[in-house]
Design a protein around this motif. Structure first.
Motif, PDB file in Angstrom:
ATOM      1  N   THR A  69     -24.995   4.628  -9.028  1.00  0.00           N
ATOM      2  CA  THR A  69     -23.766   5.234  -8.541  1.00  0.00           C
ATOM      3  C   THR A  69     -22.573   4.395  -8.974  1.00  0.00           C
ATOM      4  O   THR A  69     -22.734   3.285  -9.490  1.00  0.00           O
ATOM      5  N   ALA A  70     -21.374   4.935  -8.774  1.00  0.00           N
ATOM      6  CA  ALA A  70     -20.141   4.225  -9.134  1.00  0.00           C
ATOM      7  C   ALA A  70     -19.085   4.503  -8.075  1.00  0.00           C
ATOM      8  O   ALA A  70     -19.169   5.483  -7.331  1.00  0.00           O
ATOM      9  N   GLY A  71     -18.090   3.646  -8.018  1.00  0.00           N
ATOM     10  CA  GLY A  71     -17.039   3.850  -7.031  1.00  0.00           C
ATOM     11  C   GLY A  71     -15.797   3.028  -7.290  1.00  0.00           C
ATOM     12  O   GLY A  71     -15.776   2.129  -8.140  1.00  0.00           O
ATOM     13  N   ILE A  72     -14.757   3.361  -6.544  1.00  0.00           N
ATOM     14  CA  ILE A  72     -13.529   2.568  -6.482  1.00  0.00           C
ATOM     15  C   ILE A  72     -13.572   1.819  -5.163  1.00  0.00           C
ATOM     16  O   ILE A  72     -13.776   2.429  -4.110  1.00  0.00           O
ATOM     17  N   PHE A  73     -13.403   0.515  -5.197  1.00  0.00           N
ATOM     18  CA  PHE A  73     -13.390  -0.241  -3.951  1.00  0.00           C
ATOM     19  C   PHE A  73     -11.952  -0.278  -3.433  1.00  0.00           C
ATOM     20  O   PHE A  73     -11.180  -1.188  -3.732  1.00  0.00           O
ATOM     21  N   ASP A  74     -11.595   0.753  -2.680  1.00  0.00           N
ATOM     22  CA  ASP A  74     -10.233   0.876  -2.146  1.00  0.00           C
ATOM     23  C   ASP A  74     -10.261   0.745  -0.625  1.00  0.00           C
ATOM     24  O   ASP A  74      -9.704   1.582   0.104  1.00  0.00           O
ATOM     25  N   HIS A  75     -10.889  -0.311  -0.156  1.00  0.00           N
ATOM     26  CA  HIS A  75     -10.969  -0.589   1.278  1.00  0.00           C
ATOM     27  C   HIS A  75      -9.575  -0.675   1.874  1.00  0.00           C
ATOM     28  O   HIS A  75      -8.607  -1.067   1.202  1.00  0.00           O
ATOM     29  N   LYS A  76      -9.442  -0.324   3.136  1.00  0.00           N
ATOM     30  CA  LYS A  76      -8.128  -0.288   3.788  1.00  0.00           C
ATOM     31  C   LYS A  76      -7.417  -1.637   3.751  1.00  0.00           C
ATOM     32  O   LYS A  76      -6.178  -1.691   3.744  1.00  0.00           O
ATOM     33  N   SER A  77      -8.179  -2.736   3.699  1.00  0.00           N
ATOM     34  CA  SER A  77      -7.562  -4.066   3.661  1.00  0.00           C
ATOM     35  C   SER A  77      -6.807  -4.296   2.361  1.00  0.00           C
ATOM     36  O   SER A  77      -5.916  -5.160   2.299  1.00  0.00           O
ATOM     37  N   LEU A  78      -7.126  -3.536   1.319  1.00  0.00           N
ATOM     38  CA  LEU A  78      -6.486  -3.701   0.016  1.00  0.00           C
ATOM     39  C   LEU A  78      -5.303  -2.761  -0.179  1.00  0.00           C
ATOM     40  O   LEU A  78      -4.705  -2.738  -1.260  1.00  0.00           O
ATOM     41  N   LYS A  79      -4.943  -2.011   0.876  1.00  0.00           N
ATOM     42  CA  LYS A  79      -3.894  -0.998   0.764  1.00  0.00           C
ATOM     43  C   LYS A  79      -2.646  -1.375   1.559  1.00  0.00           C
ATOM     44  O   LYS A  79      -2.721  -2.060   2.576  1.00  0.00           O
ATOM     45  N   GLU A  80      -1.501  -0.895   1.058  1.00  0.00           N
ATOM     46  CA  GLU A  80      -0.263  -0.976   1.835  1.00  0.00           C
ATOM     47  C   GLU A  80      -0.455  -0.148   3.102  1.00  0.00           C
ATOM     48  O   GLU A  80      -0.973   0.968   3.056  1.00  0.00           O
ATOM     49  N   LYS A  81      -0.018  -0.697   4.215  1.00  0.00           N
ATOM     50  CA  LYS A  81      -0.307  -0.044   5.496  1.00  0.00           C
ATOM     51  C   LYS A  81       0.811   0.860   6.002  1.00  0.00           C
ATOM     52  O   LYS A  81       0.605   1.651   6.918  1.00  0.00           O
ATOM     53  N   LYS A  82       2.004   0.756   5.444  1.00  0.00           N
ATOM     54  CA  LYS A  82       3.105   1.592   5.920  1.00  0.00           C
ATOM     55  C   LYS A  82       4.154   1.738   4.828  1.00  0.00           C
ATOM     56  O   LYS A  82       4.077   1.104   3.778  1.00  0.00           O
ATOM     57  N   GLY A  83       5.144   2.572   5.116  1.00  0.00           N
ATOM     58  CA  GLY A  83       6.236   2.770   4.177  1.00  0.00           C
ATOM     59  C   GLY A  83       5.912   3.757   3.079  1.00  0.00           C
ATOM     60  O   GLY A  83       4.873   4.406   3.078  1.00  0.00           O
ATOM     61  N   LYS A  84       6.807   3.851   2.107  1.00  0.00           N
ATOM     62  CA  LYS A  84       6.673   4.846   1.037  1.00  0.00           C
ATOM     63  C   LYS A  84       5.469   4.582   0.140  1.00  0.00           C
ATOM     64  O   LYS A  84       4.988   5.477  -0.542  1.00  0.00           O
ATOM     65  N   TYR A  85       4.973   3.333   0.136  1.00  0.00           N
ATOM     66  CA  TYR A  85       3.828   2.997  -0.708  1.00  0.00           C
ATOM     67  C   TYR A  85       2.519   2.926   0.076  1.00  0.00           C
ATOM     68  O   TYR A  85       1.523   2.381  -0.407  1.00  0.00           O
ATOM     69  N   LYS A  86       2.526   3.471   1.275  1.00  0.00           N
ATOM     70  CA  LYS A  86       1.327   3.451   2.109  1.00  0.00           C
ATOM     71  C   LYS A  86       0.129   4.037   1.353  1.00  0.00           C
ATOM     72  O   LYS A  86       0.219   5.106   0.741  1.00  0.00           O
ATOM     73  N   GLY A  87      -0.983   3.307   1.394  1.00  0.00           N
ATOM     74  CA  GLY A  87      -2.205   3.772   0.747  1.00  0.00           C
ATOM     75  C   GLY A  87      -2.377   3.298  -0.680  1.00  0.00           C
ATOM     76  O   GLY A  87      -3.453   3.461  -1.261  1.00  0.00           O
ATOM     77  N   THR A  88      -1.335   2.703  -1.256  1.00  0.00           N
ATOM     78  CA  THR A  88      -1.425   2.196  -2.620  1.00  0.00           C
ATOM     79  C   THR A  88      -1.862   0.724  -2.591  1.00  0.00           C
ATOM     80  O   THR A  88      -1.858   0.102  -1.528  1.00  0.00           O
ATOM     81  N   PRO A  89      -2.241   0.147  -3.732  1.00  0.00           N
ATOM     82  CA  PRO A  89      -2.701  -1.245  -3.722  1.00  0.00           C
ATOM     83  C   PRO A  89      -1.674  -2.212  -3.123  1.00  0.00           C
ATOM     84  O   PRO A  89      -0.481  -2.144  -3.438  1.00  0.00           O
ATOM     85  N   TYR A  90      -2.159  -3.089  -2.274  1.00  0.00           N
ATOM     86  CA  TYR A  90      -1.353  -4.114  -1.610  1.00  0.00           C
ATOM     87  C   TYR A  90      -1.164  -5.262  -2.600  1.00  0.00           C
ATOM     88  O   TYR A  90      -2.046  -6.075  -2.813  1.00  0.00           O
ATOM     89  N   ARG A  91       0.007  -5.330  -3.210  1.00  0.00           N
ATOM     90  CA  ARG A  91       0.266  -6.205  -4.340  1.00  0.00           C
ATOM     91  C   ARG A  91       0.671  -7.610  -3.913  1.00  0.00           C
ATOM     92  O   ARG A  91       1.133  -7.834  -2.799  1.00  0.00           O
ATOM     93  N   THR A  92       0.516  -8.550  -4.849  1.00  0.00           N
ATOM     94  CA  THR A  92       1.016  -9.907  -4.618  1.00  0.00           C
ATOM     95  C   THR A  92       2.535  -9.919  -4.723  1.00  0.00           C
ATOM     96  O   THR A  92       3.217 -10.554  -3.915  1.00  0.00           O
ATOM     97  N   PHE A  93       3.075  -9.227  -5.725  1.00  0.00           N
ATOM     98  CA  PHE A  93       4.524  -9.115  -5.915  1.00  0.00           C
ATOM     99  C   PHE A  93       4.902  -7.674  -6.211  1.00  0.00           C
ATOM    100  O   PHE A  93       4.126  -6.930  -6.816  1.00  0.00           O
ATOM    101  N   VAL A  94       6.088  -7.295  -5.787  1.00  0.00           N
ATOM    102  CA  VAL A  94       6.748  -6.093  -6.284  1.00  0.00           C
ATOM    103  C   VAL A  94       8.004  -6.598  -6.956  1.00  0.00           C
ATOM    104  O   VAL A  94       8.914  -7.096  -6.281  1.00  0.00           O
ATOM    105  N   SER A  95       8.032  -6.541  -8.283  1.00  0.00           N
ATOM    106  CA  SER A  95       9.061  -7.209  -9.078  1.00  0.00           C
ATOM    107  C   SER A  95       9.019  -8.699  -8.737  1.00  0.00           C
ATOM    108  O   SER A  95       7.973  -9.324  -8.882  1.00  0.00           O
ATOM    109  N   HIS A  96      10.114  -9.257  -8.234  1.00  0.00           N
ATOM    110  CA  HIS A  96      10.110 -10.688  -7.894  1.00  0.00           C
ATOM    111  C   HIS A  96       9.947 -10.917  -6.394  1.00  0.00           C
ATOM    112  O   HIS A  96      10.013 -12.057  -5.934  1.00  0.00           O
ATOM    113  N   ARG A  97       9.716  -9.851  -5.645  1.00  0.00           N
ATOM    114  CA  ARG A  97       9.600  -9.987  -4.187  1.00  0.00           C
ATOM    115  C   ARG A  97       8.145 -10.236  -3.800  1.00  0.00           C
ATOM    116  O   ARG A  97       7.259  -9.452  -4.131  1.00  0.00           O
ATOM    117  N   TYR A  98       7.923 -11.330  -3.109  1.00  0.00           N
ATOM    118  CA  TYR A  98       6.570 -11.720  -2.707  1.00  0.00           C
ATOM    119  C   TYR A  98       6.090 -10.858  -1.553  1.00  0.00           C
ATOM    120  O   TYR A  98       6.721 -10.769  -0.511  1.00  0.00           O
TER     121      TYR A  98
END
Length: 325
Positions: free
Chosen positions: A278-307
């Motif tokens: 089988t195959a999958g995407i490991f998109d566990h909730k801990s790896l996602k943005e939890k609120k705002g306009k980017y909710k559900g997308t990858p929880y990044r280290t930086f957005v541009s220069h903002r940590y």
């Protein structure tokens, strides 16, 4: 009541193989040979030892959990992209909980101007390295000047004593436009096809795994060229839903740049070999943005220069294989 021996079912031996773009895993030290000034304590991103160690801890924990919804044991092979050097990969495998699992890694410095490379992390208990080398990707920009992009990492080894050939990729970006740069990724596909053809001259039905951040979706020309030219099965093809699911987001749409393709030899059953499960995407909730306009997308280290303090701008992908004992 004791079950008769002849009625006992053999326990399935299953193994996870994954790929993860680590999103700029730099150490905080300045390297005069690469463009890493931003990722230093005095750089624009203020990349301190504390932030670096926090990212290592998050990545280490994530890597050991990839695919846990399908198979509870940590991956035996993990291809990675955007690792700066040997130092960061050594620090990663030395970080809990990876340290207890005796992971090794393979890495070569590439000509990439920023110094971000591919690598392969493996559990020594299950995988034996026989040969490894970087495959130079010779592509030019529109002006005829070489694009000093990442090498393709090639590793030949034994997974549970079965011979496998692995190609780890981070293909040229779409920064100058997806259509305008498409030819570069097609050249990358053709480079891999050529190497697989060479392997086939030595082996009748080789086991091939091609993984990476391809900067193209499963339906893109480059991936189709690779799939058809090397007779590969794309385990990620059915997982991509542009409006709602993928491994990264750009312009409000989901991309599936992170993929694992395998040879048809893994689709057959034969004793003492591995078969695709089988195959999958490991998109566990801990790896996602939890609120705002980017909710559900990858929880990044930086957005541009903002940590942001997150993990990566990509979700990992994985495949699970069964060993036919």
């Amino acid at each position: 009541m004791r079950i008769p021996f002849f009625k006992k079912k053999a326990k399935k031996q299953r193994y996870t193989i994954a790929f993860y773009n680590l999103e700029n895993l730099f150490d905080p030290e300045r390297n005069k040979n690469t463009l890493d000034r931003d990722y230093t304590p005095t750089g624009i991103k203020k990349w301190t030892v504390e932030r670096y160690q926090r990212k290592l801890a998050k990545l280490s924990k994530t890597i050991t959990r990839i695919g846990e919804e399908k198979h509870p044991y940590p991956p035996v092979l993990i291809g990675v992209a955007e690792a700066e050097n040997n130092s960061v990969l050594q620090a990663l495998v030395d970080t809990d909980p990876m340290e207890d699992l005796d992971y090794g890694f393979i890495h070569f410095d590439s000509p990439d101007e920023r110094g971000i490379d591919t690598g392969l992390i493996y559990r020594k208990k299950f995988f034996k390295v026989l040969h490894s080398e970087p495959l130079a990707l010779m592509v030019n920009n529109a002006g005829g000047i070489r694009d000093t992009t990442r090498d393709i990492l090639y590793v030949k080894g034994e997974l549970n004593k079965e011979l496998v050939h692995i190609f780890v990729n981070h293909w040229p970006s779409r920064r100058d436009g997806d259509v305008e740069t498409e030819y570069k990724r097609v050249i990358a596909a053709e480079e891999i096809i050529q190497n697989i053809e060479s392997i086939k001259l030595q082996e009748l039905d080789p086991n091939i795994i091609v993984m990476g951040d391809f900067n193209d979706d499963p339906s893109s020309k480059s991936i189709q060229v690779l799939k058809e030219g090397a007779s590969l099965f794309n385990a990620m093809e059915t997982l991509h839903i542009p409006d709602s699911r993928g491994t990264s987001v750009y312009g409000g749409k989901w991309n599936m740049f992170d993929q694992v393709l395998i040879s048809n030899s893994f689709l057959n059953y034969e004793k003492n070999t591995h078969s695709f499960d089988t195959a999958g995407i490991f998109d566990h909730k801990s790896l996602k943005e939890k609120k705002g306009k980017y909710k559900g997308t990858p929880y990044r280290t930086f957005v541009s220069h903002r940590y942001m303090g997150g993990y990566s701008d990509h979700f990992p992908v994985y495949t699970v294989f069964t060993f036919n004992s």
